[in-house]
Scaffold this motif. Structure first.
Motif, mmCIF file in Angstrom:
data_model
loop_
_atom_site.group_PDB
_atom_site.id
_atom_site.type_symbol
_atom_site.label_atom_id
_atom_site.label_comp_id
_atom_site.label_asym_id
_atom_site.label_seq_id
_atom_site.Cartn_x
_atom_site.Cartn_y
_atom_site.Cartn_z
ATOM 1 N N PRO A 190 37.966 50.845 47.575
ATOM 2 C CA PRO A 190 38.357 51.549 48.799
ATOM 3 C C PRO A 190 39.816 51.994 48.838
ATOM 4 O O PRO A 190 40.139 52.996 49.468
ATOM 5 C CB PRO A 190 38.062 50.518 49.898
ATOM 6 N N PHE A 191 40.723 51.261 48.181
ATOM 7 C CA PHE A 191 42.134 51.633 48.244
ATOM 8 C C PHE A 191 42.742 52.024 46.897
ATOM 9 O O PHE A 191 43.838 52.584 46.843
ATOM 10 C CB PHE A 191 42.967 50.516 48.885
ATOM 11 N N LEU A 192 42.036 51.782 45.805
ATOM 12 C CA LEU A 192 42.548 52.182 44.499
ATOM 13 C C LEU A 192 41.616 53.149 43.773
ATOM 14 O O LEU A 192 41.969 53.670 42.715
ATOM 15 C CB LEU A 192 42.789 50.952 43.611
ATOM 16 N N GLY A 193 40.424 53.362 44.332
ATOM 17 C CA GLY A 193 39.489 54.297 43.732
ATOM 18 C C GLY A 193 38.939 53.820 42.403
ATOM 19 O O GLY A 193 38.992 52.635 42.063
ATOM 20 N N GLN A 194 38.418 54.773 41.622
ATOM 21 C CA GLN A 194 37.810 54.441 40.341
ATOM 22 C C GLN A 194 38.834 53.885 39.354
ATOM 23 O O GLN A 194 38.513 53.037 38.518
ATOM 24 C CB GLN A 194 37.148 55.690 39.744
ATOM 25 N N VAL A 195 40.087 54.343 39.469
ATOM 26 C CA VAL A 195 41.145 53.821 38.591
ATOM 27 C C VAL A 195 41.322 52.324 38.823
ATOM 28 O O VAL A 195 41.488 51.546 37.876
ATOM 29 C CB VAL A 195 42.467 54.565 38.846
ATOM 30 N N GLY A 196 41.281 51.907 40.099
ATOM 31 C CA GLY A 196 41.398 50.487 40.418
ATOM 32 C C GLY A 196 40.245 49.689 39.854
ATOM 33 O O GLY A 196 40.432 48.581 39.327
ATOM 34 N N PHE A 197 39.031 50.246 39.954
ATOM 35 C CA PHE A 197 37.858 49.581 39.390
ATOM 36 C C PHE A 197 38.052 49.362 37.889
ATOM 37 O O PHE A 197 37.823 48.265 37.369
ATOM 38 C CB PHE A 197 36.610 50.425 39.647
ATOM 39 N N LEU A 198 38.482 50.408 37.193
ATOM 40 C CA LEU A 198 38.683 50.306 35.747
ATOM 41 C C LEU A 198 39.791 49.320 35.408
ATOM 42 O O LEU A 198 39.678 48.541 34.452
ATOM 43 C CB LEU A 198 39.008 51.682 35.175
ATOM 44 N N PHE A 199 40.850 49.329 36.194
ATOM 45 C CA PHE A 199 41.987 48.436 35.968
ATOM 46 C C PHE A 199 41.550 46.975 36.071
ATOM 47 O O PHE A 199 41.869 46.149 35.213
ATOM 48 C CB PHE A 199 43.073 48.753 36.992
ATOM 49 N N VAL A 200 40.799 46.656 37.134
ATOM 50 C CA VAL A 200 40.325 45.289 37.330
ATOM 51 C C VAL A 200 39.317 44.916 36.245
ATOM 52 O O VAL A 200 39.296 43.778 35.755
ATOM 53 C CB VAL A 200 39.705 45.124 38.733
ATOM 54 N N ALA A 201 38.467 45.867 35.865
ATOM 55 C CA ALA A 201 37.473 45.583 34.829
ATOM 56 C C ALA A 201 38.138 45.224 33.505
ATOM 57 O O ALA A 201 37.712 44.291 32.811
ATOM 58 C CB ALA A 201 36.545 46.786 34.648
ATOM 59 N N VAL A 202 39.196 45.940 33.150
ATOM 60 C CA VAL A 202 39.932 45.626 31.914
ATOM 61 C C VAL A 202 40.578 44.242 32.017
ATOM 62 O O VAL A 202 40.529 43.440 31.072
ATOM 63 C CB VAL A 202 40.999 46.704 31.629
ATOM 64 N N ALA A 203 41.175 43.954 33.182
ATOM 65 C CA ALA A 203 41.779 42.631 33.382
ATOM 66 C C ALA A 203 40.720 41.538 33.273
ATOM 67 O O ALA A 203 40.981 40.451 32.731
ATOM 68 C CB ALA A 203 42.461 42.574 34.751
ATOM 69 N N ALA A 204 39.523 41.824 33.778
ATOM 70 C CA ALA A 204 38.434 40.846 33.711
ATOM 71 C C ALA A 204 38.004 40.573 32.279
ATOM 72 O O ALA A 204 37.697 39.431 31.912
ATOM 73 C CB ALA A 204 37.242 41.339 34.530
ATOM 74 N N LEU A 205 38.001 41.616 31.452
ATOM 75 C CA LEU A 205 37.639 41.421 30.046
ATOM 76 C C LEU A 205 38.629 40.496 29.353
ATOM 77 O O LEU A 205 38.236 39.591 28.609
ATOM 78 C CB LEU A 205 37.583 42.772 29.321
ATOM 79 N N PHE A 206 39.920 40.727 29.593
ATOM 80 C CA PHE A 206 40.932 39.856 28.996
ATOM 81 C C PHE A 206 40.807 38.425 29.526
ATOM 82 O O PHE A 206 40.920 37.454 28.774
ATOM 83 C CB PHE A 206 42.333 40.400 29.283
ATOM 84 N N SER A 207 40.568 38.302 30.833
ATOM 85 C CA SER A 207 40.515 36.977 31.450
ATOM 86 C C SER A 207 39.308 36.183 30.978
ATOM 87 O O SER A 207 39.438 35.027 30.562
ATOM 88 C CB SER A 207 40.488 37.123 32.975
ATOM 89 N N THR A 208 38.134 36.792 31.037
ATOM 90 C CA THR A 208 36.926 36.065 30.616
ATOM 91 C C THR A 208 36.924 35.847 29.109
ATOM 92 O O THR A 208 36.437 34.825 28.624
ATOM 93 C CB THR A 208 35.660 36.822 31.046
ATOM 94 N N GLY A 209 37.498 36.799 28.362
ATOM 95 C CA GLY A 209 37.586 36.617 26.917
ATOM 96 C C GLY A 209 38.460 35.439 26.542
ATOM 97 O O GLY A 209 38.089 34.614 25.696
ATOM 98 N N SER A 210 39.637 35.332 27.182
ATOM 99 C CA SER A 210 40.511 34.203 26.892
ATOM 100 C C SER A 210 39.877 32.892 27.346
ATOM 101 O O SER A 210 40.079 31.844 26.719
ATOM 102 C CB SER A 210 41.872 34.392 27.563
ATOM 103 N N ALA A 211 39.088 32.932 28.432
ATOM 104 C CA ALA A 211 38.404 31.725 28.904
ATOM 105 C C ALA A 211 37.332 31.280 27.911
ATOM 106 O O ALA A 211 37.154 30.084 27.664
ATOM 107 C CB ALA A 211 37.788 31.974 30.278
#
Length: 439
Positions: free
Chosen positions: A268-289
């Protein structure tokens, strides 16, 4: 990691990194779907019970002859290798559930970032298996994040999550299009209690530090501080992100896709770019976990091998580092669970395992309350909390997710059955021979 490499910041980063990967990017959507606006309270309640268990581990290490985890302390204070081994196996299966959970979340985010390959395959399970396989390979060849890199990665994740949470909540308040709520009216709801039980699997990251005494500077003082810091940090991060999700993402959207709840909340406040940004962060986070939990679980299994508490076929206790066969076995089990299990089934199984282990260690610490270093209060709260949340979790699954309940019960029964067969194999063999002779 080399001995003495980790300081307080690095040790806290390892504990917090796993909990962020589990709480924010894996189980958050499931918890929000059950507790609604009170999700942040569910995370807080689970973390406080987890902190009581952490106190129990720390207190037992203070009064014991050696530093170690649940198996070491049970063997010393109870002297029952069967009980210690069964708790060790339960903890090991809990780690498998945690790795599977991280793999599931990794797969969900990966398929939304990568184009479909048109292979006619269910791409989420494929992505999950590939991710776990990748980190199995890295662990087999000995690759693992250093303390410094872990500090940097976790620091970036914290900064990103704090920024989007505060920005999103401000956006919701300032726009006037959202009715912000903290869910306090649901503080006594059944959903809150149930969600608390489900979220336990996300608070196991601190436990990895218990097995890192040889890699931490001034470990007896640093590790307790790092554990408490990481749990408090997880409370703050999980609570803020949970408030963001329940206020900016629709309940139906969360129910349909709980695994990507955070990415949906920023749109709602960052649009599709925000979705992609969080998705990339999630890949790094879950991968390191995945990487960190797999490494620690393999070394934990190596300790079980040294004590003769698991079959020798799982690896060699004399291996330099984590045994390759152990890493492969854990990876295969986790990949299979991630590929064929549902997110709620995986998280529920993992939470049940850690509830059992945390409750056992709280009970053990309470039994040692005569020592000046052990307070009876916190272990008692740990026992009461885990004793309450275990049955609640099973009741929730039986009534709301009967298929998941059946699967979890079958797996749990199979695990206990295999444990009993292994640890009581000599008694069983003697009994069979006795019956045979009488015939």
């Amino acid at each position: 990691m080399s001995e003495g490499q980790l300081g307080l910041a690095g040790a806290a980063a390892i504990g917090l990194g796993g909990m962020i990967g589990g709480g924010v990017f894996s189980v958050l959507g499931v918890v929000v779907g059950i507790a609604g606006p009170a999700a942040w309270l569910a995370f807080t309640a689970a973390s406080l019970v987890s902190m009581c268990a952490a106190y129990s581990y720390i207190a037992l290490n203070r009064v014991s002859d050696t530093n170690g985890g649940s198996v070491t302390q049970l063997e010393q204070f109870v002297g029952n290798s069967t009980l210690a081994g069964m708790v060790g196996w339960t903890l090991l299966f809990g780690y498998v559930g945690a790795i599977a959970m991280y793999g599931f979340a990794f797969g969900e985010f990966a398929v939304r970032l990568l184009p479909s390959l048109g292979l006619g395959l269910p791409m989420r399970p494929v992505a999950s298996v590939v991710a776990i396989g990748l980190f199995v390979g890295l662990n087999v060849v000995g690759a693992r994040a250093t303390g410094t890199s872990e500090e940097v990665l976790v620091g970036l994740k914290i900064a990103i999550l704090l920024a989007i949470s505060l920005w999103g909540l401000y956006f919701g308040w300032q726009s006037g299009n959202y009715t912000l709520t903290a869910g306090l009216s649901e503080a006594m709801s059944v959903g809150l209690v149930t969600a608390t039980a489900v979220s336990f699997v996300s608070f196991q990251g601190w436990q990895l530090l218990v097995y890192d005494y040889g890699s931490v500077k001034n470990a007896s003082e640093t590790i307790p501080k790092a554990i408490y810091i990481s749990i408090v940090g997880a409370i703050v991060i999980d609570s803020l992100v949970a408030l963001l999700v329940v206020n900016l993402a629709s309940r139906q959207t969360i129910m349909n896709h709980p695994e990507i709840a955070v990415a949906q909340a920023v749109e709602p406040f960052l649009g599709q770019v925000g979705f992609l940004f969080v998705a990339v962060a999630a890949l790094f986070s879950t991968g390191s976990a995945i990487n960190g939990t797999l490494f620690s679980a393999a070394n934990f299994t190596k300790n079980l091998l040294s004590d003769g508490l698991v079959p020798d076929q799982l690896g060699s206790a004399d291996a330099d580092g984590a045994p390759a066969r152990t890493v492969l076995a854990l990876g295969v089990a986790s990949a299979a669970f991630s590929a064929f299990g549902s997110l709620e089934g995986i998280t529920s199984f993992g939470s049940l395992a850690f509830i059992v282990v945390f409750g056992t260690m709280s009970w053990l610490a309470f039994s040692q309350r005569d020592h000046d270093e052990v307070s009876a209060v916190w272990p008692a709260l740990g026992v009461v909390g885990t004793a309450a949340f275990g049955p609640i979790l099973l009741w929730h699954l039986a009534t709301a997710q009967p298929n998941v309940f059946t699967t979890v019960v079958i797996i749990a029964a199979a695990v206990v059955g295999v444990e009993l067969l292994y640890f009581e194999r000599e008694s069983i063999e003697e009994g069979v021979q006795s019956v045979a002779k009488s015939l």
